[in-house]
Motif scaffolding. Structure first.
Motif, PDB file in Angstrom:
ATOM      1  N   GLN A  74      44.094  18.563  35.067  1.00 24.96           N
ATOM      2  CA  GLN A  74      43.696  17.156  35.052  1.00 24.96           C
ATOM      3  C   GLN A  74      42.171  17.087  34.977  1.00 24.96           C
ATOM      4  O   GLN A  74      41.496  17.469  35.923  1.00 24.96           O
ATOM      5  N   GLN A 129      44.628  16.780  29.834  1.00 25.22           N
ATOM      6  CA  GLN A 129      44.305  15.659  28.947  1.00 25.22           C
ATOM      7  C   GLN A 129      42.790  15.550  28.869  1.00 25.22           C
ATOM      8  O   GLN A 129      42.072  16.026  29.740  1.00 25.22           O
ATOM      9  N   SER A 142      38.142  18.606  26.906  1.00 21.75           N
ATOM     10  CA  SER A 142      39.394  19.039  27.506  1.00 21.75           C
ATOM     11  C   SER A 142      39.219  20.405  28.151  1.00 21.75           C
ATOM     12  O   SER A 142      38.441  21.226  27.660  1.00 21.75           O
ATOM     13  N   TRP A 174      46.754  23.103  28.691  1.00 23.86           N
ATOM     14  CA  TRP A 174      45.686  22.134  28.454  1.00 23.86           C
ATOM     15  C   TRP A 174      45.807  20.952  29.391  1.00 23.86           C
ATOM     16  O   TRP A 174      46.918  20.541  29.754  1.00 23.86           O
TER      17      TRP A 174
END
Length: 122
Positions: free
Chosen positions: A4, A114, A94, A112
């Protein structure tokens, strides 16, 4: 691992921002952590990566000397301190995780977060 990212915003050229990326779900210290960015209409590009221990880092030429990647394994968080920002730093940033250190291609990362938008005004 779930990621996150946060900390993006609008800043004037020459200013600073610090991005954060918090991980959950797996052992954070098992992973090397990277930041990538993608400007509108452009390919995603490598920004920086830090080893699982924090002892090794690699930077893109375009940010070396201005950006600093760091991590706090106790907080499961990786940071990107961005100083002397330029309009060309405007992008969605990111974070990504890998068990292999030194990867600079986005295709080599499977995990990954966001993105968070950074806008640098002139």
């Amino acid at each position: 691992v779930q990621l996150q990212a946060s900390g993006g915003g609008v800043v004037q050229a020459g200013g600073s921002l610090r991005l954060s990326c918090t991980a959950s779900g797996r052992t954070f210290s098992d992973y090397n952590m990277a930041w990538f960015r993608q400007a509108l209409g452009k390919e995603r590009e490598f920004v920086a990566v830090i080893s699982w221990s924090g002892s090794s880092t690699i930077y893109a030429d375009s940010v070396r000397g201005r950006f600093t990647i760091s991590r706090d394994n106790a907080k499961n968080t990786v940071y990107l301190q961005m100083n002397s920002l330029k309009p060309e730093d405007t992008a969605v940033y990111s974070c990504a995780a890998s068990r292999t250190f030194g990867l600079t291609s986005s295709y080599e990362y499977n995990d990954w977060g966001q993105g968070t938008l950074v806008t640098v005004s002139s």
